[in-house]
Write an enzyme that holds these catalytic residues in place. Structure first.
Site, PDB file in Angstrom:
ATOM      1  N   HIS A 211       0.784  -1.233   0.000  1.00 29.73           N
ATOM      2  CA  HIS A 211       0.000   0.000   0.000  1.00 29.73           C
ATOM      3  C   HIS A 211       0.818   1.288   0.000  1.00 29.73           C
ATOM      4  O   HIS A 211       0.267   2.374  -0.067  1.00 29.73           O
ATOM      5  CB  HIS A 211      -0.939   0.032   1.217  1.00 29.73           C
ATOM      6  CG  HIS A 211      -0.212   0.298   2.503  1.00 29.73           C
ATOM      7  ND1 HIS A 211       0.465  -0.666   3.188  1.00 29.73           N
ATOM      8  CD2 HIS A 211      -0.051   1.439   3.206  1.00 29.73           C
ATOM      9  CE1 HIS A 211       1.011  -0.144   4.258  1.00 29.73           C
ATOM     10  NE2 HIS A 211       0.724   1.132   4.303  1.00 29.73           N
TER      11      HIS A 211
HETATM   12  C1  UD1 Z   1      -1.783   5.590   6.104  1.00 27.70           C
HETATM   13  C2  UD1 Z   1      -0.450   6.031   6.698  1.00 27.70           C
HETATM   14  C3  UD1 Z   1       0.572   4.921   6.517  1.00 27.70           C
HETATM   15  C4  UD1 Z   1       0.052   3.610   7.070  1.00 27.70           C
HETATM   16  C5  UD1 Z   1      -1.287   3.297   6.425  1.00 27.70           C
HETATM   17  C6  UD1 Z   1      -1.878   2.013   6.964  1.00 27.70           C
HETATM   18  C7  UD1 Z   1       0.072   8.454   6.591  1.00 27.70           C
HETATM   19  C8  UD1 Z   1       0.883   9.461   5.903  1.00 27.70           C
HETATM   20  N1  UD1 Z   1       0.077   7.228   6.037  1.00 27.70           N
HETATM   21  O1  UD1 Z   1      -1.578   5.426   4.711  1.00 27.70           O
HETATM   22  O2  UD1 Z   1       1.756   5.264   7.199  1.00 27.70           O
HETATM   23  O3  UD1 Z   1       0.980   2.584   6.804  1.00 27.70           O
HETATM   24  O4  UD1 Z   1      -2.188   4.388   6.692  1.00 27.70           O
HETATM   25  O5  UD1 Z   1      -3.007   1.619   6.236  1.00 27.70           O
HETATM   26  O6  UD1 Z   1      -0.527   8.744   7.602  1.00 27.70           O
HETATM   27  N2  UD1 Z   1      -9.116   5.117   2.265  1.00 27.70           N
HETATM   28  C9  UD1 Z   1     -10.343   4.504   2.280  1.00 27.70           C
HETATM   29  N3  UD1 Z   1     -10.874   4.199   3.510  1.00 27.70           N
HETATM   30  C10 UD1 Z   1     -10.268   4.485   4.681  1.00 27.70           C
HETATM   31  C11 UD1 Z   1      -9.028   5.132   4.634  1.00 27.70           C
HETATM   32  C12 UD1 Z   1      -8.465   5.438   3.426  1.00 27.70           C
HETATM   33  O7  UD1 Z   1     -10.926   4.211   1.251  1.00 27.70           O
HETATM   34  O8  UD1 Z   1     -10.831   4.183   5.752  1.00 27.70           O
HETATM   35  C13 UD1 Z   1      -8.522   5.429   0.949  1.00 27.70           C
HETATM   36  C14 UD1 Z   1      -8.747   6.868   0.540  1.00 27.70           C
HETATM   37  O9  UD1 Z   1      -9.012   6.903  -0.814  1.00 27.70           O
HETATM   38  C15 UD1 Z   1      -7.414   7.533   0.794  1.00 27.70           C
HETATM   39  C16 UD1 Z   1      -6.423   6.383   0.587  1.00 27.70           C
HETATM   40  O10 UD1 Z   1      -7.124   5.198   1.000  1.00 27.70           O
HETATM   41  O11 UD1 Z   1      -7.185   8.614  -0.026  1.00 27.70           O
HETATM   42  C17 UD1 Z   1      -5.189   6.526   1.403  1.00 27.70           C
HETATM   43  O12 UD1 Z   1      -5.503   6.707   2.792  1.00 27.70           O
HETATM   44  P1  UD1 Z   1      -4.533   7.601   3.749  1.00 27.70           P
HETATM   45  O13 UD1 Z   1      -5.003   7.502   5.158  1.00 27.70           O
HETATM   46  O14 UD1 Z   1      -4.347   8.940   3.139  1.00 27.70           O
HETATM   47  O15 UD1 Z   1      -3.152   6.892   3.621  1.00 27.70           O
HETATM   48  P2  UD1 Z   1      -2.783   5.364   3.689  1.00 27.70           P
HETATM   49  O16 UD1 Z   1      -2.222   4.972   2.373  1.00 27.70           O
HETATM   50  O17 UD1 Z   1      -3.892   4.541   4.267  1.00 27.70           O
END
Ligand code: UD1
Length: 370
Positions: A211
């Protein structure tokens, strides 16, 4: 004395759960806590299921921040968390790990002159293209009390000029959670897990998580990784719970996975552990899974060029294989002949890290300093 505990994203919940258990076990009338969930992760599979699986219970505050750009997400967390801090007036804020919620709440705490504790402090990948590395460096630059999982973290913090007396090598709360949950899993009805049949049918399998933005946001990099994965899957099937970020990229870039790669929706902690613990090999770019595989003694290929958790390589079962197809396939060939890297359990990865942390926190709060 009041501590605010902060959790926001999946890996935070695994670190906060043992700390809550250790605080509850103290039953100290002079030490209370409030749990704040920022809502950085919010989908049922990314959040609620973890709160249930890890016995965290309902947070005292749910800030409903959601996804956004780094700047906006961090700013929204700060705005909402500031309100909580002003209302609760804690003696200490405790943050874990390296996600945006960690940094945002750390800044708010210090601007309100509240003591700040960081669990999993001092880890460094020395790769400033990773958002987590910026979060780690910036959080530690204003932290008062550092709780570390491995000696490399103490060394990094000392090199950055932090006082030795503020750095506490307590071990790994992720491993506390792993050992606790592994025991619990023995008594679970595993048949209720949707993939239980698949697991039985496959026999030997590889478990994959992927991811990181640097691996999944770029077409060339993701294609390289998938090319190698598709070849490996011909030899041994792969089970792959897909993070929403990765799912989006695969669709957007129109990249096809082999039929031998069995994809699942994101999993709760117990389901994930049920698959992880019996895998022959784990492929991952997650930080926590590098540690959990070392804790379980399962060979792990980390699909990155660096790690902020070097003890998993020096002592554990982890190998850095990068994200180029040749390297991944060369290492897989070695795995096929050797059965994979053997390791040992690092110091203090023994299930008692949260207890050590809370004992120290109690002393700090009682005396103002230890
Ligand atoms: C975040 C953390 C990362 C961690 C990861 C675990 C930061 C910078 N990154 O990354 O260190 O390893 O979480 O999973 O804080 N999304 C959903 N549902 C959710 C959450 C996210 O669909 O409940 C999707 C959204 O489209 C979002 C994308 O996933 O834009 C990324 O989510 P985000 O929390 O920005 O970063 P992660 O890649 O999850």
């Amino acid at each position: 004395m009041k501590i605010i505990l902060v959790a926001g994203a999946r890996p935070n919940f695994m670190k906060i759960a043992p700390i809550i258990r250790a605080l509850d076990a103290k039953k100290s009338p002079n030490l209370c806590y409030k749990l704040v969930h920022t809502g950085q992760h919010y989908d049922y599979n990314m959040s609620d299921t973890f709160l249930d699986d890890l016995y965290i219970g309902k947070p005292d505050y749910f800030l409903k921040i959601g996804s956004d750009s780094h700047g906006r997400q961090t700013a929204k967390i700060m705005t909402e968390f500031e309100r909580v801090c002003i209302k609760e007036r804690p003696n200490m804020v405790l943050v874990v790990g390296d996600v945006n919620s960690t940094l945002a709440c750390a800044i708010v705490a210090k601007k309100l002159v509240v003591d700040l504790a960081h669990v999993e402090a001092g880890l460094r990948s020395f790769d400033r293209r990773m958002p987590e590395e910026i979060n780690r460096i910036a959080t530690d630059s204003i932290t008062d009390y550092f709780f570390t999982t491995e000696k490399s973290a103490n060394y990094n913090l000392l090199k950055e000029g932090k006082p030795d007396s503020a750095i506490h090598f307590v071990g790994n709360v992720m491993i506390d959670n792993l050992l606790f949950q592994k025991k619990k899993l023995e008594y679970e009805d595993k048949e209720r897990f949707v993939f239980c049949e698949l697991k039985k049918k496959l026999g030997n399998y590889i478990f994959l998580t992927l991811h990181r933005p640097e691996n999944v946001d770029d077409f060339d990099v993701l294609s390289e990784i998938v090319f190698a994965l598709n070849i490996i899957a011909d030899d041994m099937p792969i089970i792959f719970p897909i993070h929403p970020r990765t799912k989006k990229s695969l669709k957007q870039f129109d990249i096809t996975l082999s039929q031998q790669i069995h994809t699942l929706d994101p999993l709760g902690f117990k389901e994930s552990l049920f698959l992880l613990k019996d895998a022959m090999l784990v492929l991952t770019d997650s930080g926590g899974i590098q540690e959990e595989t070392t804790g379980l003694g399962i060979p792990c290929f980390t699909l990155r060029d660096n790690t902020e958790r070097p003890v998993t390589i020096e002592e554990g079962t982890n190998i850095l294989v990068g994200n180029r197809r040749e390297n991944i396939l060369v290492e897989y060939e070695k795995f096929e002949t050797s059965g994979g890297k053997k390791g040992m359990i690092p110091k203090y990865w023994d299930g008692n890290a949260a207890k050590r942390t809370v004992d120290i926190l109690e002393k700090i709060l009682k005396k103002g300093e230890i």
